[in-house]
Design a protein around this motif. Structure first.
Motif, PDB file in Angstrom:
ATOM      1  N   PRO A 141      44.963  37.411  30.641  1.00  0.00           N
ATOM      2  CA  PRO A 141      45.298  38.232  29.461  1.00  0.00           C
ATOM      3  C   PRO A 141      44.922  37.562  28.148  1.00  0.00           C
ATOM      4  N   GLY A 142      44.957  36.240  28.122  1.00  0.00           N
ATOM      5  CA  GLY A 142      44.663  35.536  26.886  1.00  0.00           C
ATOM      6  C   GLY A 142      44.619  34.043  27.119  1.00  0.00           C
ATOM      7  N   ALA A 143      44.222  33.333  26.071  1.00  0.00           N
ATOM      8  CA  ALA A 143      44.146  31.880  26.140  1.00  0.00           C
ATOM      9  C   ALA A 143      44.659  31.314  24.825  1.00  0.00           C
ATOM     10  N   ALA A 144      45.184  30.110  24.880  1.00  0.00           N
ATOM     11  CA  ALA A 144      45.681  29.475  23.655  1.00  0.00           C
ATOM     12  C   ALA A 144      45.201  28.037  23.602  1.00  0.00           C
ATOM     13  N   ARG A 145      45.102  27.542  22.379  1.00  0.00           N
ATOM     14  CA  ARG A 145      44.723  26.137  22.180  1.00  0.00           C
ATOM     15  C   ARG A 145      45.590  25.580  21.070  1.00  0.00           C
ATOM     16  N   SER A 146      45.758  24.250  21.062  1.00  0.00           N
ATOM     17  CA  SER A 146      46.469  23.649  19.941  1.00  0.00           C
ATOM     18  C   SER A 146      45.539  23.655  18.731  1.00  0.00           C
ATOM     19  N   MET A 147      46.135  23.610  17.556  1.00  0.00           N
ATOM     20  CA  MET A 147      45.353  23.743  16.320  1.00  0.00           C
ATOM     21  C   MET A 147      44.183  22.769  16.249  1.00  0.00           C
ATOM     22  N   PRO A 148      44.382  21.454  16.541  1.00  0.00           N
ATOM     23  CA  PRO A 148      43.227  20.551  16.388  1.00  0.00           C
ATOM     24  C   PRO A 148      42.153  20.718  17.460  1.00  0.00           C
ATOM     25  N   HIS A 181      43.738  35.461  21.864  1.00  0.00           N
ATOM     26  CA  HIS A 181      43.758  34.006  21.738  1.00  0.00           C
ATOM     27  C   HIS A 181      44.725  33.582  20.653  1.00  0.00           C
ATOM     28  N   PHE A 182      45.296  32.406  20.847  1.00  0.00           N
ATOM     29  CA  PHE A 182      46.348  31.912  19.954  1.00  0.00           C
ATOM     30  C   PHE A 182      46.084  30.466  19.573  1.00  0.00           C
ATOM     31  N   GLU A 183      46.529  30.106  18.379  1.00  0.00           N
ATOM     32  CA  GLU A 183      46.407  28.730  17.879  1.00  0.00           C
ATOM     33  C   GLU A 183      47.819  28.218  17.616  1.00  0.00           C
ATOM     34  N   THR A 184      48.212  27.177  18.321  1.00  0.00           N
ATOM     35  CA  THR A 184      49.589  26.672  18.251  1.00  0.00           C
ATOM     36  C   THR A 184      49.588  25.234  17.726  1.00  0.00           C
ATOM     37  N   PRO A 185      50.724  24.717  17.311  1.00  0.00           N
ATOM     38  CA  PRO A 185      50.760  23.305  16.920  1.00  0.00           C
ATOM     39  C   PRO A 185      50.533  22.400  18.133  1.00  0.00           C
ATOM     40  N   THR A 186      50.230  21.145  17.879  1.00  0.00           N
ATOM     41  CA  THR A 186      50.074  20.162  18.956  1.00  0.00           C
ATOM     42  C   THR A 186      51.383  20.020  19.725  1.00  0.00           C
ATOM     43  N   GLY A 187      51.282  19.993  21.041  1.00  0.00           N
ATOM     44  CA  GLY A 187      52.477  19.862  21.884  1.00  0.00           C
ATOM     45  C   GLY A 187      52.531  21.015  22.875  1.00  0.00           C
ATOM     46  N   TRP A 188      52.642  20.657  24.146  1.00  0.00           N
ATOM     47  CA  TRP A 188      52.579  21.700  25.186  1.00  0.00           C
ATOM     48  C   TRP A 188      53.717  22.700  25.062  1.00  0.00           C
ATOM     49  N   ASP A 200      55.415  32.459  29.167  1.00  0.00           N
ATOM     50  CA  ASP A 200      56.538  33.219  29.725  1.00  0.00           C
ATOM     51  C   ASP A 200      56.386  34.713  29.452  1.00  0.00           C
ATOM     52  N   ALA A 201      55.840  35.041  28.283  1.00  0.00           N
ATOM     53  CA  ALA A 201      55.708  36.454  27.906  1.00  0.00           C
ATOM     54  C   ALA A 201      54.454  37.096  28.521  1.00  0.00           C
ATOM     55  N   GLY A 202      53.667  36.297  29.230  1.00  0.00           N
ATOM     56  CA  GLY A 202      52.451  36.862  29.847  1.00  0.00           C
ATOM     57  C   GLY A 202      51.333  37.136  28.855  1.00  0.00           C
ATOM     58  N   GLU A 203      51.425  36.564  27.658  1.00  0.00           N
ATOM     59  CA  GLU A 203      50.382  36.773  26.651  1.00  0.00           C
ATOM     60  C   GLU A 203      49.123  35.982  26.988  1.00  0.00           C
ATOM     61  N   ILE A 204      49.322  34.840  27.625  1.00  0.00           N
ATOM     62  CA  ILE A 204      48.186  33.982  27.975  1.00  0.00           C
ATOM     63  C   ILE A 204      48.350  33.511  29.428  1.00  0.00           C
ATOM     64  N   ALA A 205      47.224  33.120  30.022  1.00  0.00           N
ATOM     65  CA  ALA A 205      47.301  32.486  31.349  1.00  0.00           C
ATOM     66  C   ALA A 205      46.712  31.081  31.316  1.00  0.00           C
ATOM     67  N   PHE A 206      45.786  30.814  30.373  1.00  0.00           N
ATOM     68  CA  PHE A 206      45.190  29.473  30.270  1.00  0.00           C
ATOM     69  C   PHE A 206      45.510  28.903  28.897  1.00  0.00           C
ATOM     70  N   CYS A 207      45.667  27.579  28.843  1.00  0.00           N
ATOM     71  CA  CYS A 207      45.848  26.953  27.542  1.00  0.00           C
ATOM     72  C   CYS A 207      45.380  25.507  27.630  1.00  0.00           C
ATOM     73  N   GLY A 208      45.125  24.931  26.467  1.00  0.00           N
ATOM     74  CA  GLY A 208      44.635  23.562  26.509  1.00  0.00           C
ATOM     75  C   GLY A 208      44.656  22.905  25.148  1.00  0.00           C
ATOM     76  N   GLU A 209      44.488  21.582  25.210  1.00  0.00           N
ATOM     77  CA  GLU A 209      44.515  20.776  24.001  1.00  0.00           C
ATOM     78  C   GLU A 209      43.391  19.760  24.042  1.00  0.00           C
ATOM     79  N   GLU A 210      42.964  19.376  22.861  1.00  0.00           N
ATOM     80  CA  GLU A 210      41.906  18.370  22.761  1.00  0.00           C
ATOM     81  C   GLU A 210      42.330  17.030  23.376  1.00  0.00           C
ATOM     82  N   SER A 211      43.641  16.808  23.459  1.00  0.00           N
ATOM     83  CA  SER A 211      44.168  15.537  23.954  1.00  0.00           C
ATOM     84  C   SER A 211      44.155  15.488  25.484  1.00  0.00           C
ATOM     85  N   PHE A 212      43.099  16.018  26.069  1.00  0.00           N
ATOM     86  CA  PHE A 212      42.872  15.953  27.517  1.00  0.00           C
ATOM     87  C   PHE A 212      43.948  16.693  28.307  1.00  0.00           C
TER      88      PHE A 212
END
Ligand code: G16
Length: 543
Positions: free
Chosen positions: A316-323, A339-346, A354-366
């Motif tokens: 449904p969507g993907a999110a990444r941390s801002m950096p 797609h969503f942009e969130t602060p650093t921190g899982w 939980d809301a089913g808005e995204i299924a994949f997410c990731g951060e530059e910090s590996f």
């Protein structure tokens, strides 16, 4: 059962950082430092009373001792059942899996992640809530608030629970189940990926290595990659968890996993290599002579999600941390998902998952992960790549360069200045923040600043907001610089400078990122006055 109540004194330094409370191991071992934090969890998270608590850690020095302390405290505080990994081990993603599978009220994970371990290293603890994810800010603030006023903690008088074998025990009225730390997690992986296709890939002439860095993923990788998927014995290197990680820094990046990187070089280089960190939530992905940035990894996996059986009908969507680079945003726009942009921190992905808005997410910090648990998951990312490689029948380099041709390339690099003086680091950020308003419209190094702000996030699900999440400066050619202080270090401060430039033209996409980003690096150094303020002319780590 005798519950004992022990008087204690509060400390001022128990506010959890980006991912739980992390300090030198010595700090945790003395003056009830661990006990204060754990009691604050029991005092504020009342659903643990009469509920199930999951407990485990990455096996670093002090892990076993801390587990016994926490078990005694859990029994005294009315926990009904504790599920503990055998030998006190549970990777962070496996702990998340177990919390969810057994409907626990929460979990305590003992880890300082990628920070070094051993008697002179770091220790850490964090509380995960019933969804399996890191506690949101409201919860961590309540725990921290309680640590400031704590006057006593509760324990029971009893010996250690035997954690060497899988089995059931009791500690006072509490049931203690010692479980195989790998089993539930391995079952979950088999339900997500195309194990048949991966098995066929590994049965051919495909060569891979997985570096467990003497940390928690050794037993997981051996069981899943070597035993279940048939990878050649010896595929997993540094597979035995050690209390001090063999004296190394269990951080899967180009600097700390240099031994693995060397195995990918030249004609004899393996086709695929990957590493995970202390507690198993981070990952690094390499092909032959090829490093996949975590930002690109997220984008490539999002673009290929339907090749993974659990996501056959799309995400449904993907999110990444801002950096994190904006590469995944381009994929989301192209394939028509959110797609969503969130602060650093899982923890900031939790509500969206939980809301089913995204299924994949990731951060530059590996960090990369999906909705299968509520933590980032190193082995999940490795299996996702193996699944994509097996189905596409191409090399890592071919898949990524093809991706760049289709979506454009986001050149990306992070420059870290470690263990700098905290006051100087705060001053540097303060002067940047003070200049933000005047930047838009000005020219820096020949580029026009289009926006400059201090990132503020409003959670789209619960409306909570988080401020001061990093300074962003954007330019008219789509490039971007982000400045942020790390929330995971334990000595001084770490300044992170994140650099990103976009190159849509395939014929110009083969530069070394440091060359492609050279002018942005100069702009960043000038803008933040890095050398003048912290006395460093080069970063300690470049990824
Ligand atoms: C933790 C969080 C990650 C976050 C990282 C940032 O990682 O779990 O979500 O991206 O910190 O670290 P820093 O604040 O140092 O930039 P981990 O792997 O240490 O738990």
């Amino acid at each position: 059962m005798t519950v004992i109540t022990i008087p204690t004194q509060p400390f001022q330094d128990q506010r959890p950082g980006t991912s739980g409370l992390r300090k030198r191991v010595d700090r945790f071992r003395h003056d009830n430092y661990l006990q204060n934090f754990v009691q604050a969890v029991f005092d504020t998270q009342r659903e643990l009373v009469g509920g199930t608590l999951v407990l485990g850690g990455d096996g670093r020095f002090f892990n076993r001792e801390a587990i016994q302390i926490i078990l005694r405290m859990a029994a005294a505080n009315g926990v009904d059942r504790a599920i503990v990994g055998q030998n006190g081990l549970l990777s962070t993603p496996a702990a998340s899996c177990v919390i969810r599978k057994y409907a626990a009220a929460g979990g305590l994970i003992l880890s300082a992640s990628h920070n070094p371990g051993g008697p002179d290293g770091d220790f850490g603890i964090k509380f995960n809530t019933a969804n399996g994810g890191p506690a949101p800010e409201g919860v961590t603030e309540a725990i921290y608030g309680r640590t400031l006023e704590i006057a006593e903690y509760h324990s029971i008088e009893s010996g250690d629970v035997c954690l060497d074998q899988v089995g059931s025990h009791t500690a006072a009225q509490m049931q203690v189940e010692v479980v195989d730390p790998v089993r539930d997690y391995a079952e979950l992986m088999a339900s997500i990926f195309d194990f048949g296709a991966i098995r066929a890939l590994l049965a051919g002439d495909f060569r891979m290595r997985f570096d467990a860095m003497h940390a928690i993923t050794g037993p997981y990788a051996k069981r899943i990659l070597e035993e279940q998927l048939g990878a050649a014995p010896g595929t997993v290197i540094n597979g035995e968890p050690l209390e001090d990680f063999g004296g190394h820094h269990p951080d899967p990046n180009l600097v700390h996993a240099a031994e693995l990187v060397a195995m990918t070089k030249g004609l004899d280089g393996v086709d695929f290599a990957a590493a995970s960190d202390g507690d198993g939530d981070r990952n690094m992905i390499l092909g032959r002579d090829f490093f996949v940035t975590p930002s690109d990894s997220l984008a490539v996996l999002a673009a290929n999600a339907t090749l993974i059986p659990a996501h056959r009908s799309g995400i449904p969507g993907a999110a990444r941390s801002m950096p994190t680079s904006q590469a995944v945003d381009r994929v989301a726009a192209a394939i028509g998902i959110k797609h969503f942009e969130t602060p650093t921190g899982w923890k900031f992905f939790g509500n969206l998952l939980d809301a089913g808005e995204i299924a994949f997410c990731g951060e530059e910090s590996f960090g990369t992960g999906s909705n299968h648990v509520r933590e980032k998951d190193g082995l999940w990312a490795v299996l996702a790549w193996l699944n994509v490689l097996a189905v596409r029948g191409q090399s890592v380099a071919e898949i990524v360069t093809e991706h760049w041709r289709e979506y454009g390339r986001n050149y990306y690099s992070r420059h870290d200045y470690e263990e700098i003086e905290s006051g100087a680091a705060e001053d540097l950020m303060a002067q940047l923040r003070a200049r933000l308003q005047g930047l838009p419209g000005s020219l820096l190094g020949g580029l026009e600043v289009t926006y400059a702000d201090d990132f503020r996030y409003t959670d789209p699900i619960d409306g909570s907001s988080s401020e001061h999440q990093g300074v962003r400066v954007g330019f008219n050619d789509g490039s971007r610089i982000v400045f942020r202080l790390s929330g995971t270090g334990t000595v001084g401060a770490t300044l992170r400078v994140y650099l990103e430039a976009f190159e849509p033209h395939p014929e110009k996409q083969q530069l070394d990122p440091q060359d492609a980003l050279a002018s942005l690096i100069t702009i960043a150094n000038d803008l933040a006055q890095i050398e003048q303020r912290i006395g460093r002319s080069t970063p300690d780590v470049i990824t």
